[in-house]
Each structure stands twice: as C-alpha cells, then as structure tokens.
Design an enzyme around this catalytic site. Structure first.
Site, PDB file in Angstrom:
ATOM      1  N   ASP A 153       0.860  -1.186   0.000  1.00  0.00           N
ATOM      2  CA  ASP A 153       0.000   0.000   0.000  1.00  0.00           C
ATOM      3  C   ASP A 153       0.898   1.237   0.000  1.00  0.00           C
ATOM      4  O   ASP A 153       2.023   1.166  -0.489  1.00  0.00           O
ATOM      5  CB  ASP A 153      -0.972  -0.057   1.192  1.00  0.00           C
ATOM      6  CG  ASP A 153      -2.257   0.708   0.918  1.00  0.00           C
ATOM      7  OD1 ASP A 153      -2.181   1.887   0.557  1.00  0.00           O
ATOM      8  OD2 ASP A 153      -3.353   0.127   1.064  1.00  0.00           O
ATOM      9  N   HIS A 167       2.116   1.925  -3.202  1.00  0.00           N
ATOM     10  CA  HIS A 167       1.161   2.848  -3.830  1.00  0.00           C
ATOM     11  C   HIS A 167       1.662   4.281  -3.865  1.00  0.00           C
ATOM     12  O   HIS A 167       0.959   5.166  -4.288  1.00  0.00           O
ATOM     13  CB  HIS A 167      -0.199   2.764  -3.129  1.00  0.00           C
ATOM     14  CG  HIS A 167      -0.885   1.442  -3.322  1.00  0.00           C
ATOM     15  ND1 HIS A 167      -2.160   1.185  -2.889  1.00  0.00           N
ATOM     16  CD2 HIS A 167      -0.463   0.293  -3.914  1.00  0.00           C
ATOM     17  CE1 HIS A 167      -2.490  -0.069  -3.201  1.00  0.00           C
ATOM     18  NE2 HIS A 167      -1.470  -0.619  -3.811  1.00  0.00           N
TER      19      HIS A 167
END
Ligand SMILES: *[C@@H]1O[C@H](CO)[C@@H](O)[C@H](O)[C@H]1NC(C)=O
Ligand SMILES: *[C@@H]1O[C@H](CO)[C@@H](O)[C@H](O)[C@H]1NC(C)=O
Ligand SMILES: *[C@@H]1O[C@H](CO)[C@@H](O)[C@H](O)[C@H]1NC(C)=O
Ligand SMILES: *[C@@H]1O[C@H](CO)[C@@H](O)[C@H](O)[C@H]1NC(C)=O
Ligand SMILES: *[C@@H]1O[C@H](CO)[C@@H](O)[C@H](O)[C@H]1NC(C)=O
Ligand SMILES: *[C@@H]1O[C@H](CO)[C@@H](O)[C@H](O)[C@H]1NC(C)=O
Ligand SMILES: *[C@@H]1O[C@H](CO)[C@@H](O)[C@H](O)[C@H]1NC(C)=O
Ligand SMILES: *[C@@H]1O[C@H](CO)[C@@H](O)[C@H](O)[C@H]1NC(C)=O
Length: 391
Positions: free
Chosen positions: A214, A237
C-alpha cells in the site's frame, strides 16, 4: 565563587555522558527465553517498567543473534527520563491469528524522548492475516508498531517486515524522526502501508527504504510539517496525502517530499480526498523526485472512491499551493499526470517546473488530465499542462 562555578562547569562538560547510564538487558537481566517460541512479553514489560522509572537515560537492550516471540505488548509512558531501546535482535509475532479484537503488536503510548534504534528487525508474520483478510474472515488486523502521544521520538535503522496491517503509525506525535528504517512486505499484501502519520506535527522521515502493498508513506488529517527525504518507495502505492475529508474536517499543511525515488509504484506523489469533504490541505513541495515505471507519478484526486460507488457530492477539501519541481523519469501509463479537482472547490496555486515524465517503452508522448485546477508552469513541463487561469 566564580572559579568554583567554572570548575563545576568543566567537571560537568568532561564527564562522559553515558556515565550513569544503566542498561536493562531483556535476556541477561530479565530472563527472556529468546528462543522464538516462548512469549517474551513478560520479560520485555519488566525491563520496560524498570527502565521507565530510571532517571538517568536508561537503555533497554534487546541483544542481537536472538529471536523473541512477542504478542501484544503496550509500552506505557510517561517515563522518568529519555529512554532508548537498543534493538539488535529479531522480534517475531505469533504465527497465528492471535486476536479477534482490534489490537496492535507493539504499542508505545505517551512516551516522550524515546529512541528505538538498532540493527534488529520486527517481523509481523503477516501472511496468515493477509489470507484471512482476503477471504473476508478478518476485519481487525494488528499494526506492527504503533506510537501515540510520543513527542521527540526517534526511530532509526531498524527493519520492519510483513506486518499484518500498516507497519508503523504515528498518532498525536510531535517532532518524530524516522531515519534509515527499512520496511518490506510483498506488493500484493493488503493495506500494509509503510509509515502513517496522523494528527502529528513536525515529522521527518529520511533515508528510508519502503516496499509494501500500500502507501509507502501516508499522511492523514490534522497533520502539519512533514518532511520525507532521501527515501525510496516501491513497490507500493506511493507517498500519499489522504484520503482526506471522509468524516473529518481536514487540516493538512506544510508537506515536503524531496530527493526520493519511486520504482514501479502505483502513484508517485498523490493528494486524495473524498467528494463533499470539509477542510483544507495546503502548502506542498514535491521536489527532486525520480520516477521509474510509475503508473501515475503526479496525482491530485478530489474524487477518491476506492470502491467506485460514491454518490456525486458538492464541496470538497480545498487543495491549494502545491509545487512540483524537478521531477524526472517514466510513467507506465500514458496519463502521467492527473489533477482532478471538484467543480465546486477548485484547486488553486498549483505550480510545476522542470518536470519531464515520459511514457516508458513507448514512443507516443505521455499526457495529462487536468480538471478544475488553477496554476502555472515554468520551464520544461512534459506532459503539457492546460490550467485554468490562476485567480
Ligand atoms: C500540533 O500543532 C497544533 C497547532 O499548533 C496544536 O494545536 C496541536 O496540539 C499539535 N499537535 C501535537 C500532537 O503536538
Ligand atoms: C518543521 O519540523 C522540523 C523538524 O522537527 C523543525 O525543525 C522545523 O522547525 C519545523 N518547521 C516549522 C515551520 O515549524
Ligand atoms: C541521511 O543520511 C545522510 C547520509 O548518510 C546523512 O548525512 C543524513 O544526516 C541522514 N539524514 C538524517 C535526517 O539523519
Ligand atoms: C537533495 O538533493 C540535492 C541535489 O543533489 C541537494 O542539493 C540537496 O541538499 C538535497 N536535499 C536533501 C534534503 O537531502
Ligand atoms: C533514477 O532512477 C533510475 C532507476 O532507479 C536510475 O537509473 C537513475 O540514475 C536515477 N536518476 C537520477 C537522476 O537519480
Ligand atoms: C521497459 O523496458 C525495459 C527494457 O526492456 C524493461 O526492463 C522494463 O520492465 C519495461 N518497463 C515497463 C514498465 O514495462
Ligand atoms: C491520455 O491517454 C489516455 C490513455 O491512453 C487516453 O485515454 C486519454 O484520452 C489521453 N488524454 C488526452 C488528453 O489525450
Ligand atoms: C525528457 O526526458 C526524455 C527522456 O530522458 C528526453 O529524451 C527528452 O529530451 C526530455 N525532454 C525535455 C523537453 O527535456
């Protein structure tokens, strides 16, 4: 009298700083099993309790070459003096679903001037949790290392791996430094953010290497003055601000990301907010960034909606004064820049200078999607940006 005073100063200045510094070794003094099988929470807590009431800058020692199994441990402050944990050993979480309640693995609460340093590692053994979550059987998953109400925190050099959920969180901390820490989890591990900063002031994250499933760093509401520098991100991310304004009135300001590189991430730098949100996010500098095969290197998204089923709402978190300077490299999507601002709350004061992002392995040029954004560009900016006129 003066002479005595000067002599006293000399004595104080030449006295070694570590003179009375006591160490509390979890193995030698507190009999941790250190076999990786026996839960050593008791020994750690006993060492903490003793050190925390020591007034002379104590050091809790977690020796190298040993493995310590720990389930949930809360290290509670305040302590009598600045305290150091020398973590050279390896801490592992239980290799099972060890709680069904919301609980985090290692928690530091209300501890000021804590230093957590060493060559050691904390391994969350998250695989079993990711699987459980992916099969919708686990909701609450433990954060690996959670700091709350910790001022003047320093976390240096240690390595965090395979957290069940986020790796490190800072909540209501002021003047935290996270330096030279490495974080690693597989790219497909769900919600394993690297470092999350929320409701905190004056945070520095430097010299870190973060690979996760993430955000490498996420910055949430009520947060001011964060610098992320000389760090690498990917896979992951990206470095994200938000998502903001889902339920809270957002306040985010003075965010600096410099001299970082992003390799194969979903985003580079991103500011995201929910439709209809309240509050503001302002004062961003993103400079000296190197992107390699990043899907979307530069993103502002006021329509954040991860599940794709959000009703259209007027209003939004006001995003202003964001500068993107000296950002080079490649995107893996053609659309290298997305600045998507709401019709009712436009973005203002966006500035790009010396930005060159090409579409990796393609001869076609990259492009940019710009919606309701006001700003200016200077010098080279590839892809080309069409702003609304600055107001
Ligand atoms: C951060 O700064 C704000 C404004 O000065 C202050 O109200 C808040 O208490 C501070 N938060 C922390 C965690 O220090
Ligand atoms: C921002 O935080 C850094 C690190 O704690 C501090 O040195 C600096 O003075 C802060 N800047 C402002 C304007 O508060
Ligand atoms: C990051 O590493 C560099 C190079 O080793 C060092 O000079 C710098 O002090 C480090 N940053 C911080 C904030 O400690
Ligand atoms: C970032 O890199 C530039 C160019 O190498 C250097 O001049 C600057 O001092 C660096 N800044 C930080 C905060 O490391
Ligand atoms: C950017 O990153 C790529 C790949 O990691 C590297 O080859 C290149 O030298 C870097 N460029 C700069 C300016 O740091
Ligand atoms: C681009 O091409 C290079 C060389 O063939 C390859 O290593 C790289 O993975 C490619 N990048 C992407 C994002 O496809
Ligand atoms: C940019 O590229 C994307 C993907 O190829 C395409 O869908 C979009 O229409 C392009 N946008 C512009 C403004 O050309
Ligand atoms: C942008 O970077 C590409 C790839 O490095 C380079 O070929 C191109 O000349 C640069 N464009 C500008 C306008 O500097």
């Amino acid at each position: 009298m003066l002479l005595a005073f000067v002599t006293l100063l000399l004595v104080l200045a030449t006295r070694p700083a570590q003179c009375h510094q006591q160490s509390y070794d979890v193995v030698r003094n507190f009999h941790a099993a250190a076999d990786g099988k026996t839960d050593d929470a008791k020994a750690f807590l006993a060492a903490w309790k003793a050190a925390c009431s020591d007034e002379a800058r104590p050091v809790v020692v977690v020796p190298g070459g040993r493995t310590f199994l720990l389930s949930q441990v809360t290290f509670q402050g305040p302590c009598k003096s600045p305290i150091t944990i020398q973590l050279d050993g390896r801490i592992v979480a239980p290799n099972r679903i060890w709680t069904t309640q919301p609980a985090n693995l290692l928690v530091f609460h209300g501890v000021d001037s804590l230093t957590l340093d060493g060559n050691g590692e904390i391994d969350g053994r998250g695989a079993i949790w990711w699987d459980c979550y992916n099969h919708k059987r686990c909701n609450a998953r433990p954060i690996l290392l959670a700091f709350s109400f910790c001022d003047h925190l320093r976390v240096t050099r240690i390595r965090l791996t395979n957290s069940a959920d986020k790796h490190m969180t800072l909540f209501r901390c002021s003047q935290a430094l996270v330096d030279g820490v490495s974080i690693a989890a597989p790219p497909d591990s769900p919600n394993t953010d690297g470092i999350t900063v929320a409701s905190s002031n004056h945070t520095v994250i430097s010299n870190c290497s973060i690979r996760s499933g993430d955000d490498c760093v996420s910055i949430l509401s009520q947060t001011r003055n964060v610098t992320v520098t000389r760090s690498t991100c990917g896979p992951g991310h990206g470095i994200s601000v938000g998502s903001l304004g889902r339920s809270e009135s957002a306040v985010v300001e003075q965010i600096v990301v410099t001299n970082c590189s992003f390799v194969g991430t979903m985003n580079g730098v991103r500011i995201k907010s929910w439709q209809g949100g309240k509050g503001y996010a302002k004062g961003f500098l993103f400079a000296g960034l190197n992107m390699t095969g990043v899907q979307y290197p530069i993103v502002i998204d006021q329509f954040y909606c991860p599940q794709g089923n959000c009703p259209v709402k007027p209003g939004g978190v006001a995003i202003t004064d964001a500068r993107f300077i000296d950002i080079q490299g490649t995107s893996s999507r053609q659309e290298a820049i997305r600045l998507l601002c709401s019709q009712s709350v436009h973005c203002h004061g966006i500035y790009l200078s010396n930005v060159n992002l090409s579409w990796v392995n393609h001869t076609a040029p990259s492009n940019a999607t710009i919606l309701n954004a006001h700003g200016t560009t200077e010098g080279v900016v590839v892809p080309k940006i069409q702003f609304l006129q600055p107001l």
